[in-house]
Structures are given as structure tokens and as C-alpha cells.
Design a protein around this motif. Sequence first.
Motif, PDB file in Angstrom:
ATOM      1  N   PRO A 156      92.596  20.849  68.479  1.00  0.00           N
ATOM      2  CA  PRO A 156      93.301  20.951  69.754  1.00  0.00           C
ATOM      3  C   PRO A 156      94.733  20.421  69.628  1.00  0.00           C
ATOM      4  CG  PRO A 156      91.108  20.031  70.066  1.00  0.00           C
ATOM      5  CD  PRO A 156      91.351  20.087  68.578  1.00  0.00           C
ATOM      6  N   ALA A 157      95.640  21.017  70.370  1.00  0.00           N
ATOM      7  CA  ALA A 157      97.065  20.687  70.255  1.00  0.00           C
ATOM      8  C   ALA A 157      97.394  19.347  70.909  1.00  0.00           C
ATOM      9  CB  ALA A 157      97.908  21.803  70.858  1.00  0.00           C
ATOM     10  N   SER A 158      97.071  18.297  70.199  1.00  0.00           N
ATOM     11  CA  SER A 158      97.383  16.939  70.625  1.00  0.00           C
ATOM     12  C   SER A 158      97.814  16.174  69.380  1.00  0.00           C
ATOM     13  CB  SER A 158      96.147  16.283  71.242  1.00  0.00           C
ATOM     14  OG  SER A 158      96.258  14.877  71.207  1.00  0.00           O
ATOM     15  N   PRO A 159      98.829  15.338  69.469  1.00  0.00           N
ATOM     16  CA  PRO A 159      99.244  14.593  68.276  1.00  0.00           C
ATOM     17  C   PRO A 159      98.118  13.729  67.716  1.00  0.00           C
ATOM     18  CG  PRO A 159     100.551  13.936  70.198  1.00  0.00           C
ATOM     19  CD  PRO A 159      99.660  15.052  70.616  1.00  0.00           C
ATOM     20  N   ASP A 160      97.181  13.311  68.557  1.00  0.00           N
ATOM     21  CA  ASP A 160      96.060  12.487  68.097  1.00  0.00           C
ATOM     22  C   ASP A 160      95.019  13.295  67.331  1.00  0.00           C
ATOM     23  OD1 ASP A 160      97.194  10.254  69.324  1.00  0.00           O
ATOM     24  OD2 ASP A 160      96.178  10.670  71.216  1.00  0.00           O
ATOM     25  N   THR A 161      94.846  14.564  67.644  1.00  0.00           N
ATOM     26  CA  THR A 161      93.794  15.364  67.001  1.00  0.00           C
ATOM     27  C   THR A 161      94.285  16.117  65.770  1.00  0.00           C
ATOM     28  OG1 THR A 161      94.218  17.209  68.496  1.00  0.00           O
ATOM     29  CG2 THR A 161      92.473  15.670  69.130  1.00  0.00           C
ATOM     30  N   VAL A 162      95.584  16.279  65.599  1.00  0.00           N
ATOM     31  CA  VAL A 162      96.075  17.018  64.432  1.00  0.00           C
ATOM     32  C   VAL A 162      96.361  16.104  63.240  1.00  0.00           C
ATOM     33  CG1 VAL A 162      97.036  18.898  65.811  1.00  0.00           C
ATOM     34  CG2 VAL A 162      98.518  17.009  65.126  1.00  0.00           C
ATOM     35  N   ARG A 163      96.434  14.834  63.452  1.00  0.00           N
ATOM     36  CA  ARG A 163      96.740  13.897  62.363  1.00  0.00           C
ATOM     37  C   ARG A 163      95.526  13.672  61.470  1.00  0.00           C
ATOM     38  NH1 ARG A 163     100.060  11.292  66.349  1.00  0.00           N
ATOM     39  NH2 ARG A 163     102.189  11.156  65.558  1.00  0.00           N
TER      40      ARG A 163
END
Length: 133
Positions: A37-44
Motif C-alpha cells: 500500500p502507498a504509505s511510507p511505512d509500508t514500502v520501507r
Amino acid sequence: PGKEAEIPESIEESTKLVRCSSLSMEIANGSEIISAPASPDTVRGYAPTGIILDEAAWASDDVYHAIRPMRMRTKAQFIVMSTAGAQQGFFYEEWTKGEDWEKSEIRADECSWVTAVELARERKRLPEKIYQR
């Protein structure tokens, strides 16, 4: 969640699907596709070999800034694509000023799968500014 994943029809018969869920799939050759999902927390936290950011004009600058450093270790190819959005944010800045990108633009009337009838219908139903995007 709560639903059994559907196996994509486009997978070739010779490809053995090992695991498939609503957010990822793994193929017997070790390849894995993860939809984050497009969230900085989920792409890291990934070490990808390829990244596709779809509808990038609508993704936040924070997501873009979180993705960029992940590419350094693996030299991952980064594909950023989108329909047009507002004239602001990372996608607009990279599209108009970015120099280290290969850029391609395709208008709806240049797509073989979009008919003139469909475009005419959309033009009637959408505000002109939205249609022109």
C-alpha cells in the motif's frame, strides 16, 4: 482479508505458482511480487530488484522519498507511471524538470484499446479540465 486469493489467468501453465495472496505471489523460480500500500511505512524495508509506482501523480511525496533509497543496494529499476494529476508534487516535478528519466507520453486517443465512442462518452460526462488530463 477473509477471501481466498484468485490465481491470475495470465500465468503460463509452465510457471509453478508457489504462493498467492491478495498482496503478494511467489513463483517456483524464486521470483516474488509484492503489492505494498502507498504509505511510507509500508514500502520501507524491502530490497527489490524492480519497483513499479502506479498512478504516481496521486502518491504522496513521502512515499516517493521512502522508495528512492531502497533502490541503491539492488540497483532496482524504478518505473513510475500515471495519468495526469495536479501540477504539483514529485511526479509533476520529475516529469517537467527531471533529467535522469526515460519519459514516454501516450494520450488516450493514441491507445488502440480506447475507442473514439468511449472518449466521446467520457467527454460528455466529465468536466473538461478532468477530461483533458
